[in-house]
Write a protein that holds these residues in place. Structure first.
Motif, PDB file in Angstrom:
ATOM      1  N   ASN A  50      34.225 -16.509  28.096  1.00  0.00           N
ATOM      2  CA  ASN A  50      34.303 -17.713  27.268  1.00  0.00           C
ATOM      3  C   ASN A  50      35.747 -18.126  27.011  1.00  0.00           C
ATOM      4  O   ASN A  50      36.080 -19.303  27.024  1.00  0.00           O
ATOM      5  CB  ASN A  50      33.615 -17.489  25.913  1.00  0.00           C
ATOM      6  N   GLN A  51      36.614 -17.141  26.738  1.00  0.00           N
ATOM      7  CA  GLN A  51      37.994 -17.404  26.340  1.00  0.00           C
ATOM      8  C   GLN A  51      38.909 -17.330  27.558  1.00  0.00           C
ATOM      9  O   GLN A  51      39.039 -16.291  28.187  1.00  0.00           O
ATOM     10  CB  GLN A  51      38.440 -16.372  25.292  1.00  0.00           C
ATOM     11  N   ASN A  57      37.929 -23.580  26.695  1.00  0.00           N
ATOM     12  CA  ASN A  57      37.021 -22.436  26.648  1.00  0.00           C
ATOM     13  C   ASN A  57      35.587 -22.860  26.940  1.00  0.00           C
ATOM     14  O   ASN A  57      35.203 -24.017  26.756  1.00  0.00           O
ATOM     15  CB  ASN A  57      37.081 -21.764  25.275  1.00  0.00           C
ATOM     16  N   SER A  59      31.347 -21.608  26.215  1.00  0.00           N
ATOM     17  CA  SER A  59      30.628 -21.163  25.010  1.00  0.00           C
ATOM     18  C   SER A  59      29.495 -20.176  25.267  1.00  0.00           C
ATOM     19  O   SER A  59      29.162 -19.388  24.391  1.00  0.00           O
ATOM     20  CB  SER A  59      30.052 -22.387  24.272  1.00  0.00           C
ATOM     21  N   GLY A  60      28.885 -20.218  26.466  1.00  0.00           N
ATOM     22  CA  GLY A  60      27.657 -19.461  26.659  1.00  0.00           C
ATOM     23  C   GLY A  60      27.737 -18.270  27.581  1.00  0.00           C
ATOM     24  O   GLY A  60      26.723 -17.620  27.848  1.00  0.00           O
ATOM     25  N   ASP A  88      35.610 -11.815  28.367  1.00  0.00           N
ATOM     26  CA  ASP A  88      36.863 -12.443  27.943  1.00  0.00           C
ATOM     27  C   ASP A  88      38.082 -11.752  28.553  1.00  0.00           C
ATOM     28  O   ASP A  88      38.160 -11.608  29.759  1.00  0.00           O
ATOM     29  CB  ASP A  88      36.915 -12.512  26.420  1.00  0.00           C
ATOM     30  N   LYS A 191      28.351 -29.201  28.751  1.00  0.00           N
ATOM     31  CA  LYS A 191      29.591 -28.644  29.293  1.00  0.00           C
ATOM     32  C   LYS A 191      29.333 -28.056  30.680  1.00  0.00           C
ATOM     33  O   LYS A 191      28.293 -27.444  30.924  1.00  0.00           O
ATOM     34  CB  LYS A 191      30.122 -27.568  28.345  1.00  0.00           C
ATOM     35  N   GLU A 237      26.068 -25.392  30.780  1.00  0.00           N
ATOM     36  CA  GLU A 237      25.603 -24.505  29.722  1.00  0.00           C
ATOM     37  C   GLU A 237      25.116 -25.352  28.555  1.00  0.00           C
ATOM     38  O   GLU A 237      25.663 -26.425  28.272  1.00  0.00           O
ATOM     39  CB  GLU A 237      26.692 -23.526  29.283  1.00  0.00           C
ATOM     40  N   LEU A 239      23.487 -25.914  24.492  1.00  0.00           N
ATOM     41  CA  LEU A 239      23.569 -25.512  23.099  1.00  0.00           C
ATOM     42  C   LEU A 239      22.159 -25.450  22.550  1.00  0.00           C
ATOM     43  O   LEU A 239      21.435 -26.448  22.528  1.00  0.00           O
ATOM     44  CB  LEU A 239      24.406 -26.525  22.306  1.00  0.00           C
ATOM     45  N   SER A 244      24.727 -20.591  22.477  1.00  0.00           N
ATOM     46  CA  SER A 244      24.910 -21.309  23.733  1.00  0.00           C
ATOM     47  C   SER A 244      24.645 -20.347  24.879  1.00  0.00           C
ATOM     48  O   SER A 244      24.842 -19.134  24.747  1.00  0.00           O
ATOM     49  CB  SER A 244      26.336 -21.866  23.843  1.00  0.00           C
ATOM     50  N   GLU A 457      27.827 -30.497  18.923  1.00  0.00           N
ATOM     51  CA  GLU A 457      27.853 -29.787  17.649  1.00  0.00           C
ATOM     52  C   GLU A 457      26.518 -29.131  17.314  1.00  0.00           C
ATOM     53  O   GLU A 457      26.486 -28.076  16.689  1.00  0.00           O
ATOM     54  CB  GLU A 457      28.257 -30.750  16.522  1.00  0.00           C
TER      55      GLU A 457
END
Length: 743
Positions: A50-51, A57, A59-60, A88, A191, A237, A239, A244, A457
């Protein structure tokens, strides 16, 4: 083999990778699993990033790793100590490649089962030695090297990965790549996991490692499952409720939880692609196989995958190539019976448990309510008390002499509880100006059962955004960025005007959302099978087959069912415009069942199946047809519609996706048919499959009918459930989903 001896033997490889012995040792003892365990073993290396350094970045990806890990341990019998995860900053190029050599290459033996998973960015890169060739590459956490030359990237070539997979000494190798390589210039919706093509140089360490790999003996024939099959289908990916995840990983692992995996991959891809469609993405999974010898020196043209001859690349569920009927799926579970989840922890009282619920259909999990029930293999029931994302808390029902609960026990759905007040959720694209979002929020608020969120969001069903080619027009899109037909406003039209004209379409889309919540092919206890066919020549051509799987009692019957599905799934799930269609439905239960068909046709218009009957009244010349329910006796089968010249179901244009839901109950759909009968049908509209004029009323009546079918059986057990909920018993309904491409 002692650790020091092992490091000495791979010292040259570590040097090539650019990693020191101290760095490798700092990752801890978990990289050094005992090599003396008996064979066959089950080994896995799971990567999720993710990072990233200096790029947006994701998220899932770490959730993807959790989904795979829980699946492998609880459904496929992997030992936790044999699953290595890198997430990560751990997932640098150096650590990924060294972990592959250590954890997989040095431990795997002939006959062992190996799984590799990667979730993260993909990209394309040019080699300095061949500037005209663009190659696919995986993007590790350390995107670039810490050198003065900022144009050097630390990517892992797809060719490197394929050679690593082929170097393993076992043929039972499966890799899952939830990434993609081509990033469109503009993106709306979910995303994506792809970076723009890089013109940078590749790290010399990667090129040296690749050169060294090419000198090794390649004995394995791995199966590689990729998230997409075309450059214009980026891996996405989503949400969800509290988490996620990669759409492909979630869809694949959910299928493997709930169903007995088919021995042939195209069957699994059929179900996975259907789930992806419901999640708003047109991704078509791809199969990259080394069943034929791949040339490590193959140089692809732009738009082609490296080491991927056309004969080896699938085009989704329906285009896997002529070799796929003989390509066996390596991941076969320890148990032939599927599940919706597993007991992951037990609290000190011995009665409260934590559940992992990755086996529930994604669109259902979002609304899965308190007091839903699950059964254990030992027949005890668990009552859901709370849920956060994929995890939940449940309590054992009060049963005298109940068996002690154990971590790892599979749980199967028994009762589904859903809220009655379910809205259609529209995400407002962040590309809209502030005043545009304010106007859209106000306009959508004028519709009951519709709510809005800011894109990215919170979970949503559809996206309201500007048309990229005409920024002065607005429209409604799938979460994957596909424009919904007949939802665009005029050039220069105000936001409110565009939203107001969406009223009929919003009603249809909410209705579809509601009937999708009935899907339970994995958990239903009604024994049913349905086959979609094209009427052609002497015998119909099968497009796809769906059936409830938890009603089979023996392993032999399950294997027969899987073989039948294989035969049924060999043709592509593509239906040409003008085809005459029918469903062949078999009631294999001991009760009569009633059937209703609801769906979205290829222009997102609601359709249903009508069974018309002309009453035979004496001395009456003008009798109007009336609707009647479709009922199938125990052990009987029927075709919909009945094949005759008067009533035919013919597929019309445009070329797009069709989605249909076949819903069954042992109790008549009284309310649903009452809602259907309120619509005014002209004689010209009295066709077997036609437009659904009041889709939302019908969908709401359907959900209530399923509730009524279970109410009497569950009346005493479900007294504590709120009256604003639907309660469905898996013994009293089945819902099978069909999605196909019209061309």
């Amino acid at each position: 083999m002692k650790r020091r001896t092992f490091l000495h033997r791979i010292g040259s490889i570590l040097a090539v990778l650019g990693i020191t012995e101290a760095e490798w040792l700092s990752l801890g003892n978990r990289y050094y699993q005992a090599l003396a365990q008996p064979s066959p073993r089950k080994l896995a290396l799971l990567i999720g990033i993710n990072q990233y350094q200096k790029i947006p970045n994701l998220s899932g990806c770490i959730t993807d790793v959790e989904l795979q890990r829980e699946l492998l341990i609880n459904r496929f019998g992997f030992q936790g100590s044999d699953i290595l995860t890198l997430t990560d900053e751990q997932a640098s190029r150096e650590f990924i490649e060294t972990a592959f050599l250590d954890h997989l290459g040095k431990q795997a033996k002939p006959g062992d089962l190996v799984v590799f998973h990667f979730s993260g960015y993909g990209s394309r890169v040019k080699l300095e030695t061949s500037p005209d060739i663009i190659q696919n590459a995986l993007v590790p956490a350390n995107v670039s090297q810490n050198t003065q030359d900022k144009k050097i990237v630390n990517y892992i070539l797809e060719e490197t990965l394929l050679l690593l997979l082929r170097s393993l000494p076992t043929d039972r190798v499966t890799a899952v790549l939830d990434t993609s390589y081509d990033a469109p210039s503009t993106v709306i919706g979910l995303k994506i996991r792809a970076l723009q093509e890089s013109l940078a140089k590749l790290a010399t360490e990667e090129l040296g490692f690749l050169k060294q790999l090419k000198t090794q003996k390649l004995s394995s024939t791995p199966i590689v499952l990729a998230a997409t099959s075309e450059p214009n289908q980026p891996a996405r990916e989503g949400l969800f409720s509290g988490f996620s995840a990669g759409l492909f990983t979630y869809a694949l692992t959910q299928y493997l939880w709930e169903f007995t995996p088919a021995t042939k991959i195209q069957i699994a891809f059929s179900d996975v692609e259907s789930t992806l469609h419901k999640l708003g993405s047109k991704q078509q999974p791809k199969l990259l196989s080394s069943q034929e010898n791949l040339s490590p020196n193959l140089s692809p043209k732009r738009g082609e995958a490296l080491n991927s001859p056309p004969s080896l690349l699938g085009k989704g569920a329906g285009g896997l190539g002529s070799f796929t009927p003989d390509l066996n799926y390596q991941l076969l579970p320890d148990s032939t019976i599927g599940a919706e989840g597993v007991v992951s922890a037990i609290e000190e009282d011995g009665k409260t448990v934590h559940l992992w619920l990755a086996g529930l259909p994604p669109q259902v999990l979002v609304y899965y309510g308190v007091n839903s029930r699950f059964t254990l293999k030992t027949t005890e029931q668990l009552i859901l008390r709370s849920r956060t994302g994929l995890t939940a808390k449940a309590q054992i029902a009060k049963i005298e002499g109940a068996n002690p609960l154990q971590v790892g026990q599979l749980v199967q759905e028994a009762v589904r509880v859903l809220p009655r007040n379910i809205n259609l959720i529209i995400a407002l694209d962040t590309g809209l100006e502030r005043i545009e979002r304010v106007d859209a929020t106000s306009a959508f608020a004028g519709f009951s059962h519709v709510s809005t969120v800011v894109a990215g969001e919170k979970p949503a069903d559809y996206l309201f955004a500007k048309l990229q080619e005409t920024p002065t027009r607005y429209g409604l899109f799938s979460l994957g960025g596909e424009l919904i037909s007949n939802t665009t406003g005029e050039v220069g039209e105000a936001v409110k005007s565009t939203v107001q004209r969406l009223a009929p379409k919003l009603s249809i889309l909410l209705a579809a959302k509601l009937w999708r919540l009935t899907e339970n092919g994995g958990s239903s206890r009604l024994a049913l099978k349905a086959t979609l066919e094209i009427i052609s020549g002497i015998s119909p051509r099968v497009v796809m087959q769906r059936e409830t799987v938890r009603t089979f009692k023996t392993e032999t019957s399950i294997k027969k069912s899987v073989q039948a599905r294989l035969i049924a799934s060999l043709p592509t799930q593509i239906v040409p415009i003008g085809s005459r269609m029918q469903y062949r439905v078999e009631n294999q239960s001991d009760r009569p069942v009633y059937l209703i068909l609801l769906g979205l046709n290829n222009n997102h218009t609601a359709v249903t199946f009508y069974s018309w009957e002309t009453p035979q009244e004496p001395n009456t010349a003008d009798t109007k047809p009336i609707l009647k329910e479709v009922v199938i006796a125990p052990g009987e089968s029927l075709t919909l519609p009945q094949t005759n010249a008067a009533f035919q179901w013919v597929i019309s244009g445009p070329a797009s996706e069709c989605e249909q839901q076949l819903i069954f109950s042992p109790v008549p759909f009284s309310g649903t048919f009452a809602a259907l009968s309120t619509a005014k049908y002209s004689t010209a509209e009295q066709q077997p499959t036609g437009l659904l004029l009041n889709p939302l009323d019908v969908a709401q009546a359907l959900l209530q009918d399923l509730h009524n079918a279970s109410a009497s059986a569950l009346k005493t057990e479900m007294n504590g459930t709120a009256t604003d909920s639907y309660i469905w018993d898996v013994n009293n309904w089945a819902s099978l989903s069909f999605s196909f491409q019209v061309v």
